[in-house]
Scaffold this active site. Structure first.
Site, PDB file in Angstrom:
ATOM      1  N   MET A   1       0.822  -1.212   0.000  1.00 45.69           N
ATOM      2  CA  MET A   1       0.000   0.000   0.000  1.00 45.69           C
ATOM      3  C   MET A   1       0.856   1.262   0.000  1.00 45.69           C
ATOM      4  SD  MET A   1      -3.091   1.026   2.612  1.00 45.69           S
ATOM      5  CE  MET A   1      -2.100   0.705   4.080  1.00 45.69           C
TER       6      MET A   1
ATOM      7  N   ASP B   1      14.360 -10.056  -2.112  1.00 50.02           N
ATOM      8  CA  ASP B   1      14.162 -10.737  -0.836  1.00 50.02           C
ATOM      9  C   ASP B   1      15.037 -10.021   0.188  1.00 50.02           C
ATOM     10  OD1 ASP B   1      14.077 -12.363   1.379  1.00 50.02           O
ATOM     11  OD2 ASP B   1      14.822 -14.163   0.365  1.00 50.02           O
TER      12      ASP B   1
ATOM     13  N   ALA C   1       8.088  -5.378   4.959  1.00 43.59           N
ATOM     14  CA  ALA C   1       7.877  -5.795   6.344  1.00 43.59           C
ATOM     15  C   ALA C   1       7.010  -7.040   6.409  1.00 43.59           C
ATOM     16  CB  ALA C   1       7.208  -4.676   7.145  1.00 43.59           C
ATOM     17  N   TRP C   2       7.175  -7.777   7.496  1.00 44.24           N
ATOM     18  CA  TRP C   2       6.216  -8.807   7.892  1.00 44.24           C
ATOM     19  C   TRP C   2       5.100  -8.048   8.601  1.00 44.24           C
ATOM     20  CZ3 TRP C   2       6.563 -14.467   8.583  1.00 44.24           C
ATOM     21  CH2 TRP C   2       5.512 -14.994   9.333  1.00 44.24           C
ATOM     22  N   THR C   3       3.884  -8.078   8.072  1.00 46.18           N
ATOM     23  CA  THR C   3       2.787  -7.281   8.628  1.00 46.18           C
ATOM     24  C   THR C   3       1.668  -8.120   9.229  1.00 46.18           C
ATOM     25  OG1 THR C   3       1.750  -7.166   6.438  1.00 46.18           O
ATOM     26  CG2 THR C   3       3.223  -5.348   7.065  1.00 46.18           C
TER      27      THR C   3
ATOM     28  N   TYR D   1       5.075  -9.122  16.917  1.00 43.75           N
ATOM     29  CA  TYR D   1       5.262  -8.177  15.816  1.00 43.75           C
ATOM     30  C   TYR D   1       5.976  -6.923  16.303  1.00 43.75           C
ATOM     31  CZ  TYR D   1       3.974  -4.523  12.471  1.00 43.75           C
ATOM     32  OH  TYR D   1       3.994  -3.462  11.597  1.00 43.75           O
TER      33      TYR D   1
ATOM     34  N   LYS E   1       9.725  -5.428  15.169  1.00 39.20           N
ATOM     35  CA  LYS E   1       9.924  -4.084  14.624  1.00 39.20           C
ATOM     36  C   LYS E   1      10.881  -3.267  15.487  1.00 39.20           C
ATOM     37  CE  LYS E   1       8.029  -2.452  11.520  1.00 39.20           C
ATOM     38  NZ  LYS E   1       8.418  -2.349  10.079  1.00 39.20           N
TER      39      LYS E   1
END
Length: 280
Positions: A11, A37, A59-61, A121, A125
């Protein structure tokens, strides 16, 4: 300037591509997950080489998924960011989150607040943030992001409004709904200020001014769409049990922008009005 945008298929990444094009920037490498990657150290170093600005939105979201896959989440949100930071240093602008804080405050978190994440999470971060700040880069925390691309709360409310007579929405979490396009413009402005020596490295908060609850945001979405906001009913977080605990207070302070020459984002409600034509 040569720009590298990671996570360019997401997004915010897609909005960054739009903003850079509108700004007349032509030397832009927009790397999607398929292109780069970020856990591949050699690939990251090669991608960063020669870039004047690295905007990391990769990011891993999956917040709930991170609870049972914290190592995998940390590989993307923590260790991969360490590689980016080591390669890019002061040229890196890294996107982070309100989830690095516990969410138990009663006043907006300042940029220098000590992280105290309450879920996997957030912990992943926070590790990434530490690497960026240690390398002299820029961390921009955002929250409650919505936009024209990909799933998000505002677009979900518009969809559900056409499918259901009433909606039950959580009213005990406070935060700043933030339009991803407006944030993308702010990030590009920050890159320019960094280049000119006006914006010092460190943490910034890229969120709208003011705050509301998810319930308040849902009602505002209905109002903007010309629908009856009373179709939205308040409920509590206990109604929607989820694996990862959420911060109940995600309001962030914006003092750092005054020292950078970059304008903070406007109030969330006026921002939503501006965004709505792009979301339907």
């Amino acid at each position: 300037m040569r720009w590298l945008v990671t996570g360019a298929g997401g997004m915010l990444g897609r909005d960054l591509r739009t903003v850079l094009a509108e700004a007349g920037e032509t030397d832009v490498v927009a790397a999607t997950r398929a292109d780069l990657d970020v856990t591949d150290q050699s690939a990251v170093r090669a991608a960063v080489a020669g870039a004047d600005v690295v905007l990391n939105t990769a990011a891993w979201t999956d917040v709930d998924g991170a609870e049972t896959a914290e190592e995998a989440a940390t590989a993307v949100n923590g260790h991969a960011v360490h590689t980016l930071a080591a390669a890019a240093g002061k040229h890196l602008i890294h996107l982070s989150t309100d989830y690095v804080f516990a969410g138990d405050a009663t006043a907006p978190y300042p940029e220098d607040a000590v992280p105290a994440p309450v879920n996997a999470y957030g912990r992943s971060k926070a590790i990434g943030e530490q690497a960026v700040l240690a390398a002299g880069g820029y961390v921009v925390r955002t929250a409650w992001l919505y936009g024209a691309h990909g799933p998000n709360f505002v677009r979900t409310m518009l969809r559900l409004a056409a499918e259901r007579d009433t909606l039950d929405v959580v009213d005990d979490q406070q935060g700043p709904p933030t339009w991803s396009y407006a944030l993308a413009r702010q990030l590009v402005d920050l890159a320019g200020a960094a280049r000119d020596g006006r914006a010092a490295p460190g943490a910034y908060h890229g969120t709208a001014a003011g705050s509301t609850t998810w319930y308040g945001l849902a009602r505002a979405v209905f109002e903007e769409a010309g629908l009856d906001p009373d179709r939205v009913r308040p409920t509590t977080s206990a109604t929607f049990r989820r694996p990862a605990p959420r911060p109940s207070y995600s309001v962030l302070g914006h003092a750092a922008w005054s020292r950078s020459g970059v304008d903070p984002l406007p109030d969330w409600r006026s921002m939503l009005t501006s965004a709505m034509p792009t979301l339907s």
